[in-house]
Design a protein around this motif. Structure first.
Motif, PDB file in Angstrom:
ATOM      1  N   ALA A 195       0.916  -1.273  -0.044  1.00  0.00           N
ATOM      2  CA  ALA A 195      -0.033  -0.190  -0.039  1.00  0.00           C
ATOM      3  C   ALA A 195       0.867   1.342   0.019  1.00  0.00           C
ATOM      4  CB  ALA A 195      -0.914  -0.086   0.989  1.00  0.00           C
ATOM      5  N   ARG A 242       2.530   1.448  -3.365  1.00  0.00           N
ATOM      6  CA  ARG A 242       1.261   2.079  -4.337  1.00  0.00           C
ATOM      7  C   ARG A 242       1.393   3.587  -4.258  1.00  0.00           C
ATOM      8  NH1 ARG A 242      -4.246  -1.089  -5.068  1.00  0.00           N
ATOM      9  NH2 ARG A 242      -4.403  -0.780  -7.277  1.00  0.00           N
ATOM     10  N   HIS A 297      -6.611   0.951  -0.754  1.00  0.00           N
ATOM     11  CA  HIS A 297      -6.769   0.041  -2.036  1.00  0.00           C
ATOM     12  C   HIS A 297      -8.199   0.121  -2.448  1.00  0.00           C
ATOM     13  CE1 HIS A 297      -2.818  -1.751  -1.617  1.00  0.00           C
ATOM     14  NE2 HIS A 297      -3.049  -2.513  -0.475  1.00  0.00           N
TER      15      HIS A 297
END
Length: 548
Positions: A430, A433, A499
């Motif tokens: 995460a 990302r 997400h």
């Protein structure tokens, strides 16, 4: 608007109600309200039960007080709606602009976001690991190495002044046995009865002989002393290196032998005698710990005049007290339950409050599925082998995910897997990302200069902002309860929220679409998530990768 700012707003409304004479309360009766995320998102952004807390004292029922507050809160700047639910819960929905300001707050605060003053004024000594310097660190030391260091970070983030300390058990017969074992291996002989085995002893012997080629020519007593001191130095150097590789840091390395050499043990006995807790019986010197709930009195000096380990424990405790540590936290292994009462009794004998000045935490055992025992160290799993096999991040994160008092088995191969079923990978991915999203936004020309928080108007924006807003309270709560696993579980929830948000909103425009203020606003929210994930991982001693 941060949760703390909302709580302050609710309190100001309460004070207005008091000043208007609408309730039978005094200003000093008005607490700092606690705000929490509702379990069901449709109930609003935040919820408080302050009306239920104060209704009886205010001379009214909870719903009536909540309705009174809701009317005034609903008219406040930044509040879209305030509604009463159930027996008197107050559910609050923020305007998008007010809610979105949290992203700016987080980005501006940077590494300081999440830090709080919940434990300001606490001066704490935390002792953990403290493995004997007669062998390598192994799986039995690993849990408190990870959790102890995470606790230090959490307590500091909550305003406490903390000194992590390693107590080196470098006195007593065990050290002589250690020296004799090294000497025996150097001579090609079997280790003596009760000595230390494992190939690491032979490795130490080879290094000692390389330093002192004359070792085997020395008189026996001198040879044991030389082997003991050289082996001790080499083994402690390895322990320090292993802990550094595990991202664990100590401010103080405290030597037990220095307590004896400096007369601290004798001074401790005399000091406790002056306070009326020491007595003589059978030629031995005792501490009357049964006066303070211990199951039996403890010998401090044997009849032959040699001090016990407990005497050294007493001197060490008094050393901590004299160094100004009002709080003393001991992190002990699963086989140390018997130490709890005796240490608390010792604190009482020293004039401390055992409920305030000393805290003993017991960690349960950790096992590793599929791991081979160390050939070098014998029938144990070395920490440095775990680091080499699984990695520091997966081991530390996994140990942090569970309460210390729960038995735990690590599955090394699963922890090495890079997929979303692996919690540490899930959280670190995460973070990576968010960084990738930021790089992509830069390539698409999304600016950061003009941030309009009102553009964070998607339900996924509100959900992610709500998760980010919980971080400071999670940190404070985990620090107060000494439970780092609360941070780990929070990070997994935040990663899930991110997400989901990433799949429902846009940070960069699609194709040839123009960049607009919504992209910029979500870039700020993305960067705020980056910061909270990084701050949370750092509290656990785990890295926040830029790419994965």
């Amino acid at each position: 608007m941060t949760p703390a700012e909302l709580a302050a707003l609710i309190r100001s409304v309460l004070l207005e109600v008091v000043a208007a004479g609408d309730v039978a309360l005094n200003a000093e009766d008005v607490p700092e309200p606690r705000v929490e995320r509702p379990r069901q998102r449709e109930h609003g952004d935040w919820s408080t039960n302050v009306a239920m807390q104060l209704a009886k004292k205010a001379g009214t029922n909870p719903r009536a007080l909540a309705e009174l507050l809701a009317e005034r809160l609903g008219a406040a700047d930044g509040v879209a709606a305030a509604e009463v639910a159930g027996p008197g819960f107050l559910n609050i929905r923020l305007e998008a602009g007010a809610a979105g300001e949290l992203a700016r707050t987080i980005v501006d605060a940077g590494r300081d976001y999440g830090r709080n003053e919940a434990l300001a004024g606490h001066v704490i000594n935390m002792e953990f690991v403290s493995a004997n310097p007669t062998g390598p660190l192994h799986i039995g030391h690993t849990r408190w190495a990870a959790l102890g260091d995470a606790l230090v970070r959490l307590l500091r983030a909550s305003g406490a002044e903390v000194t992590p300390e390693y107590y080196i058990n470098d006195a007593g017969a065990q050290m002589d046995k250690f020296g004799a074992s090294i000497l025996a291996r150097a001579a090609g002989n079997e280790v003596p009865e009760g000595g230390y085995r494992g190939e690491y002893v032979a490795d130490l012997a080879a290094k000692v002989v390389a330093e002192r080629p004359d070792l085997l020519d020395l008189p026996a007593e001198e040879a044991v002393a030389v082997a003991r001191e050289a082996g001790y130095r080499l083994q402690m150097a390895e322990i320090r290196q292993t802990l550094e590789a595990f991202n664990v840091h100590f401010d103080v390395w405290f030597s037990e032998r220095e307590l004896h050499a400096g007369g601290a043990v004798e001074a401790a006995v005399a000091r406790l005698r002056e306070q009326g807790h020491v007595f003589d019986d059978g030629g031995a010197v005792w501490l009357r710990t049964t006066d303070f709930t211990d199951d039996k009195d403890r010998v401090m000096v044997r009849a032959d005049g040699t001090p016990t380990y407990f005497a050294a424990d007493a001197a060490y405790y008094l050393s901590k007290k004299d160094r100004g540590f009002t709080g003393k936290i001991y992190l002990l292994g699963a086989d140390h339950h018997g130490y709890v009462n005796r240490l608390k009794a010792l604190a009482s004998c020293a004039g401390d409050d055992p409920e305030r000045n000393i805290e003993i935490l017991i960690g349960q055992l950790v096992s590793v599925a599929g791991a081979r025992m160390s050939k070098r160290a014998g029938n144990i799993i070395e920490l440095r082998d775990l680091i080499e096999w699984i990695g520091t991040d997966p081991v530390r994160y996994t140990l942090a995910r569970f309460p210390a008092d729960s038995p735990l088995t690590l599955d090394g191969e699963k922890l090495r897997e890079q997929n979303m079923d692996n919690p540490v990978y899930y959280v670190q991915y995460a973070h990576a990302r968010t960084r990738n999203a930021s790089r992509n936004a830069a390539e698409h020309g999304v600016p950061r200069a003009t941030f309009d928080p009102a553009r964070l108007d998607h339900p996924a924006d509100a959900a992610l902002l709500g998760s980010l807003g919980q971080f400071p309270e999670v940190v404070a709560h985990a620090a107060r309860l000494r439970e780092p696993h609360r941070v780990a579980r929070y990070l997994e929830q935040l990663a899930a929220a991110y997400h989901q948000w990433y799949g429902q909103t846009r940070i960069s425009p699609r194709g040839e679409d123009p960049v607009d203020a919504g992209h910029t606003a979500r870039l700020w929210l993305n960067d705020a998530t980056t910061q909270v994930l990084a701050n949370g991982l750092d509290l656990l001693g785990v890295s926040a990768p830029e790419r994965m």
